[in-house]
Scaffold this motif. Structure first.
Motif, PDB file in Angstrom:
ATOM      1  N   GLY A 135      37.523  44.207  44.217  1.00  0.00           N
ATOM      2  CA  GLY A 135      37.376  44.635  45.597  1.00  0.00           C
ATOM      3  C   GLY A 135      38.704  44.745  46.294  1.00  0.00           C
ATOM      4  N   LEU A 136      38.636  44.861  47.618  1.00  0.00           N
ATOM      5  CA  LEU A 136      39.818  44.966  48.463  1.00  0.00           C
ATOM      6  C   LEU A 136      40.055  43.630  49.156  1.00  0.00           C
ATOM      7  N   VAL A 137      41.283  43.134  49.091  1.00  0.00           N
ATOM      8  CA  VAL A 137      41.613  41.846  49.699  1.00  0.00           C
ATOM      9  C   VAL A 137      43.020  41.931  50.266  1.00  0.00           C
ATOM     10  N   GLN A 138      43.280  41.167  51.306  1.00  0.00           N
ATOM     11  CA  GLN A 138      44.615  41.123  51.880  1.00  0.00           C
ATOM     12  C   GLN A 138      45.533  40.229  51.045  1.00  0.00           C
ATOM     13  N   ALA A 139      46.817  40.495  51.133  1.00  0.00           N
ATOM     14  CA  ALA A 139      47.794  39.656  50.437  1.00  0.00           C
ATOM     15  C   ALA A 139      47.605  38.196  50.843  1.00  0.00           C
ATOM     16  N   GLY A 140      47.672  37.325  49.846  1.00  0.00           N
ATOM     17  CA  GLY A 140      47.436  35.909  50.079  1.00  0.00           C
ATOM     18  C   GLY A 140      45.997  35.483  49.866  1.00  0.00           C
ATOM     19  N   GLY A 141      45.115  36.439  49.741  1.00  0.00           N
ATOM     20  CA  GLY A 141      43.702  36.144  49.551  1.00  0.00           C
ATOM     21  C   GLY A 141      43.341  35.853  48.104  1.00  0.00           C
ATOM     22  N   SER A 142      42.031  35.703  47.877  1.00  0.00           N
ATOM     23  CA  SER A 142      41.525  35.328  46.551  1.00  0.00           C
ATOM     24  C   SER A 142      40.364  36.222  46.145  1.00  0.00           C
ATOM     25  N   LEU A 143      40.206  36.376  44.856  1.00  0.00           N
ATOM     26  CA  LEU A 143      39.045  37.036  44.259  1.00  0.00           C
ATOM     27  C   LEU A 143      38.716  36.318  42.961  1.00  0.00           C
ATOM     28  N   ARG A 144      37.435  36.369  42.582  1.00  0.00           N
ATOM     29  CA  ARG A 144      37.042  35.862  41.267  1.00  0.00           C
ATOM     30  C   ARG A 144      36.359  36.980  40.504  1.00  0.00           C
ATOM     31  N   LEU A 145      36.942  37.334  39.387  1.00  0.00           N
ATOM     32  CA  LEU A 145      36.358  38.331  38.508  1.00  0.00           C
ATOM     33  C   LEU A 145      35.458  37.640  37.486  1.00  0.00           C
ATOM     34  N   SER A 146      34.387  38.324  37.125  1.00  0.00           N
ATOM     35  CA  SER A 146      33.488  37.843  36.080  1.00  0.00           C
ATOM     36  C   SER A 146      33.358  38.900  35.005  1.00  0.00           C
ATOM     37  N   CYS A 147      33.120  38.444  33.785  1.00  0.00           N
ATOM     38  CA  CYS A 147      32.885  39.349  32.664  1.00  0.00           C
ATOM     39  C   CYS A 147      31.702  38.804  31.884  1.00  0.00           C
ATOM     40  N   ALA A 148      30.600  39.529  31.947  1.00  0.00           N
ATOM     41  CA  ALA A 148      29.391  39.126  31.241  1.00  0.00           C
ATOM     42  C   ALA A 148      29.355  39.798  29.875  1.00  0.00           C
ATOM     43  N   ALA A 149      29.089  39.005  28.847  1.00  0.00           N
ATOM     44  CA  ALA A 149      29.072  39.521  27.478  1.00  0.00           C
ATOM     45  C   ALA A 149      27.665  39.502  26.914  1.00  0.00           C
ATOM     46  N   SER A 150      27.358  40.493  26.131  1.00  0.00           N
ATOM     47  CA  SER A 150      26.083  40.536  25.427  1.00  0.00           C
ATOM     48  C   SER A 150      26.335  41.022  24.006  1.00  0.00           C
ATOM     49  N   GLY A 151      25.353  40.828  23.163  1.00  0.00           N
ATOM     50  CA  GLY A 151      25.518  41.228  21.776  1.00  0.00           C
ATOM     51  C   GLY A 151      25.650  40.018  20.879  1.00  0.00           C
ATOM     52  N   ARG A 152      26.658  40.026  20.050  1.00  0.00           N
ATOM     53  CA  ARG A 152      26.842  38.922  19.136  1.00  0.00           C
ATOM     54  C   ARG A 152      27.226  37.643  19.861  1.00  0.00           C
ATOM     55  N   THR A 153      27.216  36.549  19.163  1.00  0.00           N
ATOM     56  CA  THR A 153      27.422  35.226  19.748  1.00  0.00           C
ATOM     57  C   THR A 153      28.732  35.168  20.523  1.00  0.00           C
ATOM     58  N   PHE A 154      28.608  34.952  21.827  1.00  0.00           N
ATOM     59  CA  PHE A 154      29.761  34.955  22.728  1.00  0.00           C
ATOM     60  C   PHE A 154      30.737  33.846  22.385  1.00  0.00           C
ATOM     61  N   ARG A 155      30.211  32.702  22.015  1.00  0.00           N
ATOM     62  CA  ARG A 155      31.086  31.542  21.855  1.00  0.00           C
ATOM     63  C   ARG A 155      32.043  31.682  20.683  1.00  0.00           C
ATOM     64  N   SER A 156      31.825  32.642  19.820  1.00  0.00           N
ATOM     65  CA  SER A 156      32.720  32.815  18.681  1.00  0.00           C
ATOM     66  C   SER A 156      33.924  33.686  19.022  1.00  0.00           C
ATOM     67  N   TYR A 157      33.955  34.260  20.236  1.00  0.00           N
ATOM     68  CA  TYR A 157      35.007  35.196  20.600  1.00  0.00           C
ATOM     69  C   TYR A 157      36.091  34.566  21.459  1.00  0.00           C
ATOM     70  N   VAL A 158      37.306  34.942  21.168  1.00  0.00           N
ATOM     71  CA  VAL A 158      38.412  34.729  22.088  1.00  0.00           C
ATOM     72  C   VAL A 158      38.293  35.786  23.174  1.00  0.00           C
ATOM     73  N   MET A 159      38.573  35.405  24.417  1.00  0.00           N
ATOM     74  CA  MET A 159      38.406  36.324  25.543  1.00  0.00           C
ATOM     75  C   MET A 159      39.719  36.488  26.293  1.00  0.00           C
ATOM     76  N   GLY A 160      39.888  37.661  26.880  1.00  0.00           N
ATOM     77  CA  GLY A 160      41.120  37.923  27.616  1.00  0.00           C
ATOM     78  C   GLY A 160      40.906  38.846  28.797  1.00  0.00           C
ATOM     79  N   TRP A 161      41.904  38.866  29.664  1.00  0.00           N
ATOM     80  CA  TRP A 161      41.940  39.799  30.793  1.00  0.00           C
ATOM     81  C   TRP A 161      43.244  40.596  30.723  1.00  0.00           C
ATOM     82  N   PHE A 162      43.127  41.876  30.944  1.00  0.00           N
ATOM     83  CA  PHE A 162      44.261  42.777  31.044  1.00  0.00           C
ATOM     84  C   PHE A 162      44.157  43.525  32.369  1.00  0.00           C
ATOM     85  N   ARG A 163      45.225  44.201  32.748  1.00  0.00           N
ATOM     86  CA  ARG A 163      45.183  45.035  33.943  1.00  0.00           C
ATOM     87  C   ARG A 163      46.045  46.274  33.746  1.00  0.00           C
TER      88      ARG A 163
END
Length: 125
Positions: free
Chosen positions: A10-38
């Motif tokens: 979303g849109l936020v002012q400098a100094g603010g906060s956001l929380r991103l979420s990533c929901a996974a489906s398919g094969r067993t999630f717990r077996s995966y290493v996860m990452g964020w890129f931009r």
């Protein structure tokens, strides 16, 4: 195969906060290493943070250390990116990524197998 869906941008002012979420489906999630890129306009996609399959080990790019926190909830098949003290230079499309294997220190795009569609984060000055 795993499917990844990001949310929380979303849109936020400098100094603010956001929380991103990533929901996974398919094969067993717990077996995966996860990452964020931009990816900012006109720039290459860059690594932000990663977390091992249990959530006990994390790794961050220098520019977000102390401001961003990656975490995961294996019971909910979800990984999070808490972003505090946001700066205009954090503006980008944020992508969730996943891969098999033990290592979580993986900064190259080519090292990750699965990607979400991205969520836009805009930080105004």
């Amino acid at each position: 195969q795993v499917q990844l869906v990001e949310s929380g941008g979303g849109l936020v002012q400098a100094g603010g906060s956001l929380r991103l979420s990533c929901a996974a489906s398919g094969r067993t999630f717990r077996s995966y290493v996860m990452g964020w890129f931009r990816q900012a306009p006109g720039k290459e996609r860059e690594f932000v943070a990663s977390i091992d399959w249990r959530g006990g080990n994390t790794y961050y790019t220098d520019s977000v250390k102390g401001r961003f926190t990656i975490s995961r909830d294996n019971a909910k098949n979800t990984v999070y990116l808490q972003m505090n003290s946001l700066k205009p230079e954090d503006t980008a499309i944020y992508y969730c990524a996943a891969r098999d294997g033990p290592s979580w220190i993986l900064k190259r795009v080519s090292e990750w197998a699965y990607w979400g569609q991205g969520t836009q984060v805009t930080v105004s000055s």
